[in-house]
Design a protein around this motif. Structure first.
Motif, mmCIF file in Angstrom:
data_model
loop_
_atom_site.group_PDB
_atom_site.id
_atom_site.type_symbol
_atom_site.label_atom_id
_atom_site.label_comp_id
_atom_site.label_asym_id
_atom_site.label_seq_id
_atom_site.Cartn_x
_atom_site.Cartn_y
_atom_site.Cartn_z
ATOM 1 N N LYS A 126 -12.044 -26.914 16.757
ATOM 2 C CA LYS A 126 -12.316 -26.377 17.446
ATOM 3 C C LYS A 126 -12.792 -25.448 17.918
ATOM 4 O O LYS A 126 -13.525 -24.884 16.881
ATOM 5 C CB LYS A 126 -10.295 -25.402 18.533
ATOM 6 C CG LYS A 126 -10.667 -25.496 19.674
ATOM 7 C CD LYS A 126 -9.152 -25.670 20.292
ATOM 8 C CE LYS A 126 -8.277 -24.149 19.711
ATOM 9 N NZ LYS A 126 -6.981 -24.318 20.800
ATOM 10 N N HIS A 186 -14.765 -22.935 20.263
ATOM 11 C CA HIS A 186 -14.815 -21.878 22.071
ATOM 12 C C HIS A 186 -16.108 -21.996 22.144
ATOM 13 O O HIS A 186 -16.862 -20.490 22.334
ATOM 14 C CB HIS A 186 -13.879 -20.437 21.287
ATOM 15 C CG HIS A 186 -12.867 -20.224 21.286
ATOM 16 N ND1 HIS A 186 -12.304 -20.910 19.834
ATOM 17 C CD2 HIS A 186 -11.502 -20.224 22.054
ATOM 18 C CE1 HIS A 186 -10.810 -20.957 20.027
ATOM 19 N NE2 HIS A 186 -10.295 -20.723 21.097
ATOM 20 N N ASP A 225 -12.668 -25.391 23.498
ATOM 21 C CA ASP A 225 -12.305 -24.818 24.481
ATOM 22 C C ASP A 225 -13.399 -23.734 25.477
ATOM 23 O O ASP A 225 -13.776 -23.359 24.461
ATOM 24 C CB ASP A 225 -11.274 -24.078 23.684
ATOM 25 C CG ASP A 225 -9.878 -23.034 24.710
ATOM 26 O OD1 ASP A 225 -10.430 -22.327 26.077
ATOM 27 O OD2 ASP A 225 -9.469 -21.914 23.600
ATOM 28 N N GLU A 242 -10.235 -27.964 26.021
ATOM 29 C CA GLU A 242 -8.898 -26.908 26.868
ATOM 30 C C GLU A 242 -9.578 -25.485 27.691
ATOM 31 O O GLU A 242 -10.729 -25.430 27.800
ATOM 32 C CB GLU A 242 -9.318 -26.469 25.099
ATOM 33 C CG GLU A 242 -7.966 -25.154 25.348
ATOM 34 C CD GLU A 242 -7.584 -24.379 24.158
ATOM 35 O OE1 GLU A 242 -7.606 -25.913 23.244
ATOM 36 O OE2 GLU A 242 -6.676 -24.012 24.335
ATOM 37 N N GLU A 258 -2.612 -21.418 27.696
ATOM 38 C CA GLU A 258 -2.316 -20.013 26.939
ATOM 39 C C GLU A 258 -2.561 -18.726 28.440
ATOM 40 O O GLU A 258 -2.085 -17.980 27.696
ATOM 41 C CB GLU A 258 -3.584 -19.810 26.096
ATOM 42 C CG GLU A 258 -4.853 -20.220 26.978
ATOM 43 C CD GLU A 258 -5.831 -20.177 25.615
ATOM 44 O OE1 GLU A 258 -6.602 -18.719 24.997
ATOM 45 O OE2 GLU A 258 -6.757 -21.281 25.297
ATOM 46 N N GLN A 284 -0.283 -23.287 21.364
ATOM 47 C CA GLN A 284 -1.656 -21.905 21.325
ATOM 48 C C GLN A 284 -1.276 -21.495 20.321
ATOM 49 O O GLN A 284 -0.177 -20.281 21.161
ATOM 50 C CB GLN A 284 -2.314 -21.261 22.659
ATOM 51 C CG GLN A 284 -3.433 -20.769 22.516
ATOM 52 C CD GLN A 284 -3.184 -19.429 22.286
ATOM 53 O OE1 GLN A 284 -2.616 -18.492 21.770
ATOM 54 N NE2 GLN A 284 -4.469 -17.994 22.642
HETATM 55 MG MG LIG Z 1 -7.151 -21.356 23.589
#
Ligand SMILES: [Mg+2]
Length: 368
Positions: free
Chosen positions: A168, A170, A193, A219, A246, A295
């Motif tokens: 994943k 960010h 995300d 996300e 989250e 999460q």
């Molecule tokens: Mg997250």
């Protein structure tokens, strides 16, 4: 039945020094050098000690909340009373339905689950309906590298070499996703995300740009995250599974999204909402097109609680694991991740207690 009377509830802020092979990322407008949460310690008259974890961005605030609000209401009450936490939630509701008081209650909730399972002599997953799998695949959740393709390539390659099979990011750009897709090959699931990057009218174009690189899910695509209608519209039109949760301040908000199937994944955080709420959300997903994928951007008792929850839920999902080097890795000896998998613990309760040095407030350091 005096033995189950709560003797004490305390919190121990936990600041884990980390590095992620480059300069510290920003979090809440500040460079971030530690990953923070708080241990919650519950002890009953019979000497049983149980552990929970609370979201914690400001230790002084959380310590004060435990001392002045949580402990006085919990002390001398029976830990086995199923109404203890619900009654505390109602007593404290005027102080806000999200934020640090709710996070403190979430940590107590996890500790009460650990306590119940320890007292029953069973692993936590048994109280959650029993494990449906002996091990859970973990995915490497990279921190932010701000579109630096070279770093993204290097760090995702490192994760894959360690045995992680899913990644994943960010990040917020198609270029970042493209860099990792090149490094990871066509079959590796890659989640993105964005941490609420886009306004509703910006999201369709940004997601369209990512589509050719096959994101597994996107996300927290929208700002503000609580705009459920905009999320539902985006999910109906964008052609990529969306994941949110989250930032949810209550189980109620996520259950509404499940009822309306307005996203494909809901992601309760047990250290914000509590394990009871997360379990309810996971059950609420049964028979719908929505999958509960907790999460898990934390490493303590909440991490173990999430592992048990995933092991017990119907739909198989992977466990989020922040991909960083920690100066001290909680449960490294007791519940390690090996080749991208976490074994589901079968010891009573959460399956492991935090190490004594963590409890003593020693989190290690990288200074040589
Ligand atoms: Mg997250």
């Amino acid at each position: 039945m005096k033995h189950d009377i709560i003797r004490s509830v305390t919190c121990i802020p936990m600041r884990l020094p980390f590095h992620h092979w480059t300069d510290p990322p920003l979090f809440a407008g500040r460079p971030r050098t530690t990953l923070d949460s708080a241990l919650v310690r519950l002890e009953t008259q019979d000497g049983v000690v149980a552990w929970g974890e609370s979201y914690c961005v400001e230790p002084r605030a959380l310590l004060a909340i435990f001392e002045t609000l949580i402990a006085p209401l919990a002390k001398d009450k029976p830990a086995s009373d199923p109404m203890l936490l619900p009654s505390m939630q109602r007593t404290l509701h005027n102080l806000g339905r999200s934020g640090p008081v709710v996070h403190a209650l979430a940590g107590l909730d996890i500790a009460l689950w650990d306590w119940r399972a320890k007292r029953a002599g069973v692993p936590l997953h048994e109280l959650l309906g029993g494990k449906r799998r002996d091990r859970v695949r973990a995915y490497a959740s990279l921190l932010q590298y701000y579109d630096d393709a070279e770093l993204l390539d290097a760090v995702s390659t490192r994760a894959l070499q360690e045995g992680y099979a899913e990644i994943k990011l960010h990040e917020r750009s198609a270029e970042a996703l493209s860099a990792v897709r090149r490094a990871a090959g066509p079959r590796t699931p890659i989640m993105v995300d964005t941490n609420c990057a886009w306004l509703p009218d910006e999201a369709p174009g940004a997601i369209e740009a990512m589509r050719e690189h096959d994101p597994f899910w996107i996300e927290e695509p929208l700002w503000p995250p609580e705009d459920g209608r905009a999320l539902a519209r985006l999910q109906a039109s964008c052609g990529v599974p969306l994941a949110v949760g989250e930032n949810a301040s209550s189980a109620h908000a996520l259950k509404e999204m499940i009822d309306e199937e307005s996203v494909r994944y809901v992601q309760p955080s047990v250290i914000k909402l509590g394990l009871s709420a997360a379990r309810d959300i996971a059950r609420h997903c049964q028979g719908t097109a929505v999958v509960c994928a907790p999460q898990v951007a934390f490493f303590g008792p909440g991490y173990l609680a999430s592992l048990h929850l995933i092991a017990a839920q119907e739909r198989e999902v992977s466990l989020e694991r922040l991909y960083v080097r920690l100066a001290h890795t909680p449960y490294q000896q007791t519940v390690p991740i090996q080749d991208g998998w976490a074994q589901v613990p079968d010891a009573p309760g959460l399956g492991a207690d935090p190490e004594p040095e963590l409890v003593a407030g020693r989190f290690g350091s990288f200074s040589s």
